[in-house]
Design a protein around this motif. Structure first.
Motif, short mmCIF file in Angstrom:
data_model
loop_
_atom_site.label_atom_id
_atom_site.label_comp_id
_atom_site.label_asym_id
_atom_site.label_seq_id
_atom_site.Cartn_x
_atom_site.Cartn_y
_atom_site.Cartn_z
N VAL A 185 0.86 -1.19 0.00
CA VAL A 185 0.00 0.00 0.00
C VAL A 185 0.90 1.23 0.00
O VAL A 185 1.90 1.28 0.72
CB VAL A 185 -0.92 0.00 1.24
N ASP A 187 1.15 5.66 0.08
CA ASP A 187 0.42 6.88 0.40
C ASP A 187 0.34 7.77 -0.84
O ASP A 187 0.80 7.39 -1.92
CB ASP A 187 1.06 7.62 1.60
N ALA A 195 -0.32 -0.82 6.17
CA ALA A 195 -1.77 -0.76 6.11
C ALA A 195 -2.29 -2.17 5.86
O ALA A 195 -2.37 -2.61 4.73
CB ALA A 195 -2.21 0.18 5.00
N PRO A 313 -4.96 3.06 8.53
CA PRO A 313 -5.94 3.29 7.46
C PRO A 313 -7.04 2.22 7.50
O PRO A 313 -6.77 1.07 7.83
CB PRO A 313 -5.12 3.13 6.17
N ILE A 318 -8.29 1.15 1.32
CA ILE A 318 -6.92 1.13 0.79
C ILE A 318 -6.82 0.51 -0.60
O ILE A 318 -5.77 0.60 -1.23
CB ILE A 318 -5.94 0.40 1.74
N ARG A 321 -5.04 2.24 -3.46
CA ARG A 321 -3.62 2.55 -3.27
C ARG A 321 -2.78 1.28 -3.10
O ARG A 321 -1.62 1.33 -2.73
CB ARG A 321 -3.46 3.44 -2.03
#
Lengths: 425, 425
Positions: A185, A187, A195, A313, A318, A321
């Motif tokens: 994952v 950002d 995450a 998160p 998620i 991402r």
């Protein structure tokens, strides 16, 4: 078949979306404590597939913690099958509500365990599913079926085990469920972040409970968390991942229907995640008991595990991402049908980019949701049938795997599964 | 000398208890936001040393966040010296209050840093102590002394550095403060538990701020957290401990008065503690920004770091369950006074069983408290004197180390220090 789906969280949402492409049922009621979530799922189906398909879905409000409420909603909608897609703590109430409503029942996780009161790391206490199996005769008397543990793991893994026993082995040494992934994952700036792709709350619960192992001679026993670390190599580019024993339903299900010397479940947490879970435990941050903490509004009481979950998160968010694949499967060892030593890994891989594109659903969640839809279709068409409280390995595995693998254009799910012969060559 | 001690927490309490055995001052006011804490310290002194000694102490209430309040309490009691023994966030207000009251000032940690806004892991922003040094001329004009960083580290470490420069080396390559311990805390059942001996809140702050390094050619610069890991062997049975760069006052103080090519501070956190801090950071649990968390009373807002602190044992309470020693010192390398290569470690060790027995104070806290009392004594007797904002290395180290080491029966503190010649043999 009229299905009452309980829960429109990540997995429930994906179940409805997968079912929207199938014709085997008459109607599907998407219910949730928060009806807006159920409506959101149906709106997605309407946008993707049009009003005719969406007309087969109804949103409803439900309280999964109340068996009478579950029964009432099931009766209102004439449900023939109740599909449980909420947290395992609600298993007892939905299980009871379905039976009271005269419906069949499916879930993807079984009733929870309780550790042995004095010797938790070597003896079992209340095992996963014990509460459900204790009610087997009620279900048999009523002539109703509860198909328990019918997700991907447990679920597809149990189907693989049954397939191995029926078609590949004359004698099984070990049925070892092995789960691993290479999900990453990032950002907004493209940096890798921590995450977890599944609820950290549930992951802590699973991983810090004493893992359970089955051996034919010893029966079920437990070990300390993270025992028997093993590097397992997963297919399709996922590669080598550190796996450890984790408490999981397969170990309780498979030995009830399949003859094997040893049954295990190892989760490919990887060294990093194992260390994180160990640290959370060491610092008491896994605890669900509220502690007093200062805040700008004066002292408050919060459970440290809830704070950990809130700081990370939301796994439901998620997907966009995340990149990579997740693999679920069974590593079976023993003697092949021809009498020679055999070792195979039977598996299914789910690719996040594909599940996001097709379903707006991240791959771990989507892979879980796929399997109960296949099982419902086999029940609807009469290929699978039974009464009582049964695991997936109580049914014939071949039609399941065939339906799953067959291309969509030919009436299947277009989800091929793989088999690696690990003693080959 | 009339001392106003601000703060009767762990270190303030120990300062008063250590001072109770000394005769160099006229009166000591123990002040705290919670006057009951100050009274408890004086009650301990009365029980241990009798009413005549306790009569030299007065408890007072103080608000360390208000410079006017600090000035008022200092004036009320005719304080000649204000001894700051609270969290570093109160440095600016106590510093200002002391100057306004016309008193000299001592602290054990300097005004806080702020990271560089765009390049925090290579450039300094506001450095530790910058705010205090910026006010140097005010203190010089007033003819008053602010002796900053006068605990054990910074403090005794700076005294060791000055001693090395004056008596052991003709040229210094590196002045490396190295801090390590072998402390173990056990629970009631005798099992080892994770329980930092110093505030986890402050430890997170220190360890996750960008560490600062000084080099004669480059000036001050920063690195990412936990940089330049090094296994340092500590004396008196503590042994090898993994040390990493940490932001600390010595690096800002020593180069102002001592000529060295490089100045570093490495904290012997050990691999386990480093991993714990990394994990807390990775999960966002080091954050001081409140997040929304569910609770039995509905959603609340708490800072994750406050939850971590609340989940761990209070460092002030672990003394009785702790065993082991802590070591503070300076590793100096360069050319000896005879012109040959030299490498020495100058150190002081504090044993928890001894500090608990003698002072009901755990060793890390006690070792911090010892040093400002010695400094106050040298100021009271005129051995040390100065005006402006000065670090410990601005003063002659020899009388300090002699007074510290001399047996109590001969008027000293009975705290010998050690020196290991690491290139010997």
């Amino acid at each position: 078949m009229r299905i009452l789906l309980v829960g429109a969280g990540g997995v429930g949402d994906a179940i409805a979306k997968i079912a929207a492409r199938r014709a085997f049922y008459e109607h599907l009621v998407v219910s949730d404590y928060d009806i807006a979530r159920a409506e959101r799922t149906i709106a997605w189906i309407a946008a993707k597939h049009g009003p005719d398909i969406a007309a087969r879905f109804t949103a409803a409000s439900i309280d999964a913690s109340d068996p009478d409420g579950v029964e009432r909603v099931a009766r209102e909608h004439g449900a023939t099958h109740v599909m449980n897609a909420v947290e395992p703590k609600f298993v007892p109430t939905i299980f009871a509500g379905a039976l009271a409503a005269g419906a069949d029942y499916l879930d993807m996780a079984m009733s929870l365990s309780e550790p042995h009161p004095t010797d938790p790391y070597s003896k079992t206490g209340v095992k996963l599913g014990d509460d459900q199996f204790a009610q087997r005769s009620d279900w048999e008397t009523a002539g109703r079926l509860a198909l328990v543990g019918m997700g991907v793991e447990p679920g597809l893994s149990d189907v693989f085990a049954r397939y191995a026993a029926d078609h590949l082995f004359s004698e099984l040494d070990e049925l070892g469920t092995r789960d691993g992934a290479n999900l990453i994952v990032r950002d907004a700036d493209g940096h890798e972040v921590f995450a977890p792709s599944f609820s950290i709350w549930t992951t802590i619960e699973e991983c810090l409970n004493p893992p359970v192992v089955f051996e034919k001679d010893a029966g079920w026993y437990t070990t300390p968390p993270f025992s028997e670390p093993e590097v397992f190599t997963f297919p399709e580019g996922i590669g080598a991942v550190e796996c450890v024993n984790v408490e999981h339903e397969e170990v309780l299900l498979m030995p009830r229907w399949i003859d094997a010397k040893r049954v295990t479940f190892k989760y490919g947490l990887g060294v990093e995640f194992i260390n994180i879970l160990r640290t959370l435990h060491q610092l008491g941050l896994d605890s669900t008991v509220p502690i007093r903490v200062r805040s700008e509004d004066g002292p408050v009481h919060v459970a440290p595990r809830d704070v950990v979950a809130a700081a990370l998160p939301d796994p439901a968010t998620i997907g966009p991402r995340m990149t990579g694949k997740t693999c679920a499967g069974v590593w079976a060892t023993g003697t092949g049908v021809d009498g020679s030593p055999r070792e195979v890994y039977l598996y299914h891989v789910s690719d996040n980019e594909w599940t996001m594109r097709e379903y707006d659903s991240q791959c771990v969640v989507w892979q879980t949701a796929l399997n109960p839809v296949i099982a419902l279709e086999l029940l609807a068409t009469g290929v699978w049938s039974g009464v009582g409280v049964l695991g997936p390995e109580a049914f014939d595995a071949k039609p399941y795997l065939d339906l799953m693998a067959r291309p969509e254009a030919e009436g299947g799910y277009g989800q091929p599964w793989g088999m690696e012969d690990r003693l080959a060559g």
